[in-house]
Scaffold this active site. Sequence first.
Site: not given
Length: 294
Positions: A53, A97, A120
């Site tokens: 990322k 994450q 997200d």
Amino acid sequence: MSLRLINGRDVAAQVTEALNDRLQVLRAQGINPGLAVVVVGDDPASHVYVRMKGKACDRMGMLSRTHILPSSTSEDDLLSLIDSLNADAEIHGILCQLPLPSHIDERKVIERIDPYKDVDAFHPYNVGRMLIGDPLFLPATPAGIQRLLVSYEVETRGKHVVVLGRSNIVGKPIASILMQKGEGADATVTVAHSRSTDLEGLCRRADILIAAVGIPLFVKADMVKEGAVVIDVGTNRVDDPASDKGYRLVGDVDFDNVKGKVAAISPSPGGVGPMTIAMLMENTVKAAEMSLGH
Ligand code: NAD
């Protein structure tokens, strides 16, 4: 029947290319999109994803900040970091994450992220907006699956889509995206999971089969209809002493076994994976654009 390979790397490159114009417009207004990625603990796969990322941001000249925290980090400290990122004008997208260590409540952390920075799209606010068909952001992996289908002109309207798996990250959101009204949707969706009966029979009735179970090579030829379209979301590490890393990645679909039967397939690796990163970049650019309206 000739097999069509649905190439996620090509489509992901088109998605990121199309972001360049939007980046120029933002930069002309003094804004460079910034993504903060937080990872807690030392899960090796998480660190690989986080590095990917960060590199994707670098390639696009976007700001990326990675916060690597030890697994002993307290929930309060993590929530304070989220608060500071929510308040940071240089940061437009925040993601934490998953998975988090067991002493940290994932839901609390997700709910602490400003929904307008929640790239997200795991915050209940964004899940709700997705479900009613008015999303701010769509979660990256399912959004990437839909974009692949649209890009390869796979008709979804009126088609029977079977989703294997009901996780909050892939199974549930892709089902809710494909059942909406509109282009790349309008599908009749069945969600099958570990408690479903006659799983093989359900899969065989799919015009489009989306596999997200996390079991290597789970889908075999006798589970797919002749001429179906198959999207393999699975990314599973299997031991491979011949590889430098000691492992290799395989999907949830036994590609060699099903390839003679299906009309099109997105393989893993090389299918959904690259799309996930590209859609995350798109969400971060969108978050930066929305920040102008705040
Ligand atoms: P998960 O473990 O959270 O969920 C798996 C789902 O599969 C569960 O809902 C479970 O009910 C179902 N399942 C398990 N065993 C089953 C069985 N025998 N029959 C039917 N259903 C069964 O996993 P996830 O986060 O949804 O991920 C699924 C796969 O997709 C994993 O391999 C993961 O690595 C991969 N993934 C890839 C990306 C990407 O960007 N390419 C992103 C997320 C997940």
